[in-house]
Design a protein around this motif. Structure first.
Motif, PDB file in Angstrom:
ATOM      1  N   THR A 193      56.299  29.312  32.387  1.00 13.64           N
ATOM      2  CA  THR A 193      55.367  28.667  33.299  1.00 13.64           C
ATOM      3  C   THR A 193      56.129  28.164  34.501  1.00 13.64           C
ATOM      4  O   THR A 193      57.344  27.995  34.477  1.00 13.64           O
ATOM      5  N   MET A 194      55.350  27.943  35.640  1.00 15.77           N
ATOM      6  CA  MET A 194      55.925  27.421  36.874  1.00 15.77           C
ATOM      7  C   MET A 194      55.490  25.976  37.005  1.00 15.77           C
ATOM      8  O   MET A 194      54.304  25.651  36.853  1.00 15.77           O
ATOM      9  N   GLN A 195      56.392  25.125  37.309  1.00 16.23           N
ATOM     10  CA  GLN A 195      56.076  23.708  37.379  1.00 16.23           C
ATOM     11  C   GLN A 195      56.971  23.041  38.404  1.00 16.23           C
ATOM     12  O   GLN A 195      58.145  23.364  38.533  1.00 16.23           O
ATOM     13  N   THR A 196      56.389  22.151  39.167  1.00 20.69           N
ATOM     14  CA  THR A 196      57.144  21.339  40.101  1.00 20.69           C
ATOM     15  C   THR A 196      57.024  19.889  39.691  1.00 20.69           C
ATOM     16  O   THR A 196      56.236  19.528  38.820  1.00 20.69           O
ATOM     17  N   SER A 197      57.817  19.073  40.372  1.00 19.72           N
ATOM     18  CA  SER A 197      57.795  17.656  40.028  1.00 19.72           C
ATOM     19  C   SER A 197      56.491  16.998  40.441  1.00 19.72           C
ATOM     20  O   SER A 197      56.134  15.951  39.908  1.00 19.72           O
ATOM     21  N   GLU A 198      55.739  17.630  41.391  1.00 21.15           N
ATOM     22  CA  GLU A 198      54.502  17.020  41.870  1.00 21.15           C
ATOM     23  C   GLU A 198      53.265  17.730  41.347  1.00 21.15           C
ATOM     24  O   GLU A 198      52.218  17.124  41.233  1.00 21.15           O
ATOM     25  N   GLY A 199      53.339  19.012  41.065  1.00 20.56           N
ATOM     26  CA  GLY A 199      52.155  19.770  40.715  1.00 20.56           C
ATOM     27  C   GLY A 199      52.021  19.940  39.216  1.00 20.56           C
ATOM     28  O   GLY A 199      52.949  19.717  38.450  1.00 20.56           O
ATOM     29  N   PRO A 200      50.827  20.400  38.760  1.00 23.43           N
ATOM     30  CA  PRO A 200      50.595  20.653  37.338  1.00 23.43           C
ATOM     31  C   PRO A 200      51.195  21.979  36.917  1.00 23.43           C
ATOM     32  O   PRO A 200      51.831  22.670  37.708  1.00 23.43           O
ATOM     33  N   GLN A 201      50.950  22.387  35.688  1.00 24.31           N
ATOM     34  CA  GLN A 201      51.537  23.589  35.141  1.00 24.31           C
ATOM     35  C   GLN A 201      50.721  24.842  35.454  1.00 24.31           C
ATOM     36  O   GLN A 201      51.049  25.911  34.962  1.00 24.31           O
ATOM     37  N   ASP A 202      49.648  24.725  36.217  1.00 31.79           N
ATOM     38  CA  ASP A 202      48.839  25.902  36.537  1.00 31.79           C
ATOM     39  C   ASP A 202      49.126  26.425  37.941  1.00 31.79           C
ATOM     40  O   ASP A 202      48.347  27.155  38.526  1.00 31.79           O
ATOM     41  N   GLY A 203      50.246  26.053  38.566  1.00 31.17           N
ATOM     42  CA  GLY A 203      50.564  26.544  39.893  1.00 31.17           C
ATOM     43  C   GLY A 203      51.772  25.850  40.462  1.00 31.17           C
ATOM     44  O   GLY A 203      52.501  25.153  39.757  1.00 31.17           O
ATOM     45  N   MET A 204      51.988  26.053  41.770  1.00 37.14           N
ATOM     46  CA  MET A 204      53.103  25.434  42.470  1.00 37.14           C
ATOM     47  C   MET A 204      52.560  24.707  43.691  1.00 37.14           C
ATOM     48  O   MET A 204      52.127  25.354  44.645  1.00 37.14           O
ATOM     49  N   GLY A 205      52.576  23.414  43.711  1.00 38.59           N
ATOM     50  CA  GLY A 205      52.174  22.644  44.872  1.00 38.59           C
ATOM     51  C   GLY A 205      50.753  22.955  45.294  1.00 38.59           C
ATOM     52  O   GLY A 205      49.805  22.763  44.525  1.00 38.59           O
ATOM     53  N   ASN A 206      50.551  23.498  46.516  1.00 35.62           N
ATOM     54  CA  ASN A 206      49.236  23.829  47.033  1.00 35.62           C
ATOM     55  C   ASN A 206      48.664  25.113  46.449  1.00 35.62           C
ATOM     56  O   ASN A 206      47.507  25.433  46.689  1.00 35.62           O
ATOM     57  N   LEU A 207      49.448  25.853  45.705  1.00 34.98           N
ATOM     58  CA  LEU A 207      49.007  27.103  45.107  1.00 34.98           C
ATOM     59  C   LEU A 207      48.610  26.865  43.649  1.00 34.98           C
ATOM     60  O   LEU A 207      49.423  26.425  42.849  1.00 34.98           O
ATOM     61  N   ARG A 208      47.340  27.160  43.346  1.00 37.52           N
ATOM     62  CA  ARG A 208      46.838  26.947  41.980  1.00 37.52           C
ATOM     63  C   ARG A 208      46.275  28.266  41.439  1.00 37.52           C
ATOM     64  O   ARG A 208      45.692  29.053  42.175  1.00 37.52           O
ATOM     65  N   ILE A 209      46.440  28.464  40.138  1.00 34.88           N
ATOM     66  CA  ILE A 209      45.920  29.644  39.457  1.00 34.88           C
ATOM     67  C   ILE A 209      44.653  29.249  38.723  1.00 34.88           C
ATOM     68  O   ILE A 209      44.671  28.363  37.868  1.00 34.88           O
ATOM     69  N   THR A 210      43.536  29.899  39.095  1.00 31.13           N
ATOM     70  CA  THR A 210      42.250  29.607  38.452  1.00 31.13           C
ATOM     71  C   THR A 210      41.707  30.872  37.801  1.00 31.13           C
ATOM     72  O   THR A 210      42.322  31.947  37.879  1.00 31.13           O
ATOM     73  N   GLU A 211      40.539  30.751  37.166  1.00 28.13           N
ATOM     74  CA  GLU A 211      39.929  31.905  36.524  1.00 28.13           C
ATOM     75  C   GLU A 211      39.498  32.963  37.551  1.00 28.13           C
ATOM     76  O   GLU A 211      39.415  34.145  37.236  1.00 28.13           O
ATOM     77  N   LYS A 212      39.206  32.539  38.794  1.00 30.21           N
ATOM     78  CA  LYS A 212      38.747  33.462  39.827  1.00 30.21           C
ATOM     79  C   LYS A 212      39.880  33.991  40.692  1.00 30.21           C
ATOM     80  O   LYS A 212      39.650  34.783  41.597  1.00 30.21           O
ATOM     81  N   GLY A 213      41.098  33.544  40.454  1.00 33.19           N
ATOM     82  CA  GLY A 213      42.223  34.019  41.232  1.00 33.19           C
ATOM     83  C   GLY A 213      43.114  32.879  41.668  1.00 33.19           C
ATOM     84  O   GLY A 213      43.244  31.859  40.975  1.00 33.19           O
TER      85      GLY A 213
END
Length: 251
Positions: free
Chosen positions: A17-37
């Motif tokens: 998984t990709m994880q930053t100190s500020e973002g959750p485990q479903d993306g990187m910073g302003n980039l999020r992975i959702t069911e629609k893309g």
């Protein structure tokens, strides 16, 4: 190995998984992975090509494409050959395609252009420029008219103005006068029919006049004469035709 014993993490590299100190485990910073893309929050910059099936903004928000130079949209075929191209640059907006069309939401054609012709499908074409419209060659149209209470001028400053129609030409000024002027010659020609001047008054104020039929006559009655070449002139009327006396006008 016991069933409850965990496998070493390095045996499953595809589950990382990709994880930053500020973002959750479903993306990187302003980039999020959702069911629609992928979902981007805020401005984003891609240093290499981005391939996507669809790019859209959030509901109610505009979508911006910003570039320091050109923004180019290409449509490719299966052989990666460019079929159509739209280029927006600092100097102009260019469209490269076999045919360019502008339609309403209902599908009505407003404008189209290709190698053979340019079609204006709107009910009315208005030219707002002070100098009007210039046609270097011919124009084909069933009707030319001005806006209500406006003047219509058909003008050729340096050459001839020719109007042709297989079934006749109608010039109509319902609420004003009609004026035709030229520098050398104005010709009304009908090859197979006739020319009719239907008016309560017909004036030809500058016709040449022949010599007087008798010295000292002051009568103001004239005879309209026609030369063999079609020229008209006035001859002072007498008890019989005086046109033959003044045939020198036809020379």
């Amino acid at each position: 190995m016991r069933p409850d014993q965990e496998m070493p993490q390095e045996q499953y590299p595809h589950r990382s998984t990709m994880q930053t100190s500020e973002g959750p485990q479903d993306g990187m910073g302003n980039l999020r992975i959702t069911e629609k893309g992928l979902k981007l929050e805020g401005d984003s910059e891609f240093l290499k090509p981005l391939y996507a099936k669809e790019i859209r903004s959030r509901p109610g928000n505009p979508l911006y494409f910003q570039s320091a130079r050109n923004v180019t949209v290409n449509i490719l075929n299966e052989k990666t050959k460019v079929l159509t191209r739209l280029v927006t640059g600092p100097q102009a907006v260019e469209a490269h395609s076999q045919k360019f069309e502008v339609k309403t939401l209902s599908g009505k054609l407003l404008f189209s252009a290709d190698d053979n012709e340019v079609v204006v499908g709107a009910e009315r074409l208005r030219v707002l420029g002070a100098e009007g419209t210039v046609f270097p060659k011919s124009i084909e149209t069933p009707n030319v008219r001005a806006d209500p209470f406006k003047e219509l001028r058909l003008e050729s400053p340096t050459r001839a103005l020719v109007m042709e129609a297989p079934k006749g030409i109608e010039i109509n000024a319902e609420a004003g006068s009609l004026k035709a002027t030229c520098r050398t010659e104005l010709r009304l020609e009908s090859k197979d029919g006739e020319i009719t001047l239907n008016s309560a008054k017909i004036k030809l104020p500058n016709l040449p006049q022949g010599s007087s039929s008798s010295a000292g006559s002051r009568q103001k009655i004239y005879e309209l004469c026609v030369c063999p070449n079609g020229r008209l002139f006035l001859s002072q009327a007498g008890s019989s035709s005086t046109c033959q006396i003044n045939t020198s006008v036809c020379l």
